[in-house]
Design an enzyme around this catalytic site. Structure first.
Site, PDB file in Angstrom:
ATOM      1  CG  ASP A  24      -2.105   0.911   1.066  1.00 48.44           C
ATOM      2  OD1 ASP A  24      -1.898   2.080   0.716  1.00 48.44           O
ATOM      3  OD2 ASP A  24      -3.236   0.461   1.302  1.00 48.44           O
TER       4      ASP A  24
ATOM      5  CB  SER B  28      -6.377   2.364  -0.083  1.00 53.20           C
ATOM      6  OG  SER B  28      -5.059   2.813   0.061  1.00 53.20           O
TER       7      SER B  28
END
Length: 530
Positions: free
Chosen positions: A81, A131
């Protein structure tokens, strides 16, 4: 020769000397006060033969690569991430310097995968993604709006009613894999209800609706807008996941109830979702674990379902964690693979190194680089315990960050420390790593203070300088790298939209309703037969 000509020649001569010494955009460094480089460079690099041999060796390696057209029985999708390209570059230097190298020549494990591409990360409604919309893209194959999960762009953020419409909901790789009879699982260092892992199983108009209390805070009805934790336990494909590991116990426990560490639950409906998961699996062999020791005691031969929640919130940064209590990402990944390897038809596993992103948001670059190194180690473990003949491993990121590697620091200088050269404007030192925005905009360097004696390299929580002051540093809009190894890994080369990734994975593993390697083989067989 007259005096004017002599003066002109002298001026021209001096100009030539200065031009050789430096130019406006590429200073030589000799006019700057330099600091001593931390590590010596390999003397062999001074020789042309060194570089020629290195390039020829790499060329032979590239020529030896042959596409793998096997069916991918197993798929592991690794998501770093916030793992931007600059994060990769800085992390490999950090890794090399941990190994007492100059650093620049090092490689993260997955950077040696044979195929590499670039994915475009924007949302349907935003230039710079979060995200959630990216998780929908790389897991479900559909680009979506910022802050939404598992739904098409017909759903705007916070619009509960539109997200509940089945026509607007999109299926993920986990659904496709389960329909193909495969085992599925998620592993993350974030809360398992956080945006990236939730993309595997949830449909919601707001990524922040992780438990019913979160839904209520938005003045929505949790009975109408089911929270993410509830979807994981009660709905398909969440309830069918064979492995769920990460943090986030508080989202599963009711208010007033303490977890194993004495932290309070957050749910307002009074439901203990961990208990409901255990009851739900009572006819099957299931294990719930809450720390590293209990994970190590799991008998995988007699366990079909595994739920591991190792923290009330996100799991700790590796450099700050109690490793006797919390397992590492590599350990969780190995455990998941061991359990899923029993699946006769194979498996799909999603693994997220979540805290790279969170460290960047706080401008704590040292922590971000270390989390990237831990992530690479998890990829290494997974690669070593699987077979590339039948296991496709894809490593990518969801979005970028604004961290840069800047200045003209000497080779081998600590990537997490001060640049070897000072500013030629104010003669003050600066860090090689810095951010375009974020909390570091209020740092000492941005206020023209002297960092010469600053505790940068030894302070893992050091906040690196930024430009625009913000509470949290933002994502960047850069493309992200994609690395692939195993069956059909060659599909992941080039530049493409992020939503191609799950379609290529489905093709390789014969899942989903689109074109697959199995359907193509079948069609080819039928043509040959007739």
């Amino acid at each position: 020769m007259n005096n004017i000509s002599v003066v002109n020649i002298l001026i021209l001569f001096l100009w030539c000397i200065l031009s050789v010494k430096s130019d406006e955009y590429h200073p030589s460094g000799s006019e700057w006060k330099t600091r001593r480089s931390a590590r010596a460079v390999n003397n062999n690099e001074m020789l042309a033969d060194y570089w020629n041999f290195d390039a020829q060796h790499r060329l032979l390696h590239q020529l030896s690569i042959r596409p793998n057209h096997n069916i991918a029985k197993n798929v592991i999708l690794f998501l770093g991430d916030g793992m931007s390209v600059s994060t990769l570059a800085a992390s490999r230097m950090y890794l090399g310097q941990l190994q007492n190298q100059s650093g620049e020549e090092a490689r993260l494990f997955f950077e040696d995968f044979p195929y590499t591409g670039l994915a475009k990360t924007y949302c349907v409604d935003k230039q710079v993604a979060d995200s959630a919309c990216t998780a929908t893209a790389y897991l479900s194959g559909v680009k979506a709006n910022y802050g939404t999960l598992g739904v098409s762009a017909a759903v705007k953020r916070f619009n509960c009613s539109s997200s509940e419409d089945p026509a607007n909901q999109v299926d993920s790789l986990a659904v496709w894999a389960q329909k193909a009879g495969k085992g599925t699982g998620i592993v993350t260092t974030a809360r398992v209800t956080h945006a990236s892992p939730a993309g595997v199983y949830a449909h919601t108009a707001n990524r922040d609706w992780e438990c019913d209390a979160d839904v209520q805070k938005s003045k929505e009805n949790p009975k109408m807008c089911e929270d993410i934790a509830s979807q994981l336990i009660h709905n398909d494909p969440g309830r069918n996941l064979k492995v769920i590991m990460g943090g986030g116990r508080s989202k599963f426990l009711p208010k007033g109830m303490k977890d194993e560490e004495g932290k309070m639950g957050q749910r307002v409906d009074g439901v203990n979702l961990i208990h409901e998961w255990i009851v739900q699996k009572k006819r099957r062999t299931a294990a719930y674990v809450s720390d590293r020791e209990s994970l190590s005691r799991v008998d995988y031969n007699s366990t079909d379902y595994l739920l591991g929640l190792f923290a009330a919130d996100h799991m700790d940064y590796s450099l700050e964690a109690d490793h006797e209590v919390q397992p590492s990402l590599a350990e969780m990944t190995a455990a998941a693979i061991e359990l899923l390897s029993k699946e006769r038809r194979g498996y799909f596993l999603f693994v997220e190194g979540a805290r790279i992103d969170m460290a960047h948001h706080k401008a704590k670059a040292h922590l971000a680089l270390d989390e990237t190194v831990q992530f690479a180690d998890a990829v290494r473990i997974a690669t070593e315990i699987t077979n590339p003949k039948d296991t496709l491993i894809v490593v990518t990121s969801d979005h970028s960050h604004t961290m840069t590697i800047s200045g003209y620091s000497d080779r081998g200088n600590s990537i997490i420390g001060l640049n070897t050269q000072k500013s030629n404007i104010d003669n003050l030192p600066y860090t090689t790593l810095m951010y375009a925005n974020g909390p570091g905009a209020n740092s000492t360097r941005m206020n023209n203070a002297d960092l010469t004696n600053a505790n940068v390299t030894s302070n893992t929580g050091y906040v690196y300088p930024g430009s625009v002051p913000l509470k949290d540093e933002t994502h960047g809009g850069d493309d992200v790298a994609v690395f692939a190894n195993g069956p059909w890994a060659h599909l992941f080369v080039g530049l493409y939209e992020q939503n191609l990734i799950p379609h290529a994975i489905a093709y390789a593993s014969c899942c989903g309703d689109g074109l697959t390697a199995c359907k193509r083989r079948s069609a080819t067989y039928q043509r040959r037969k007739h």
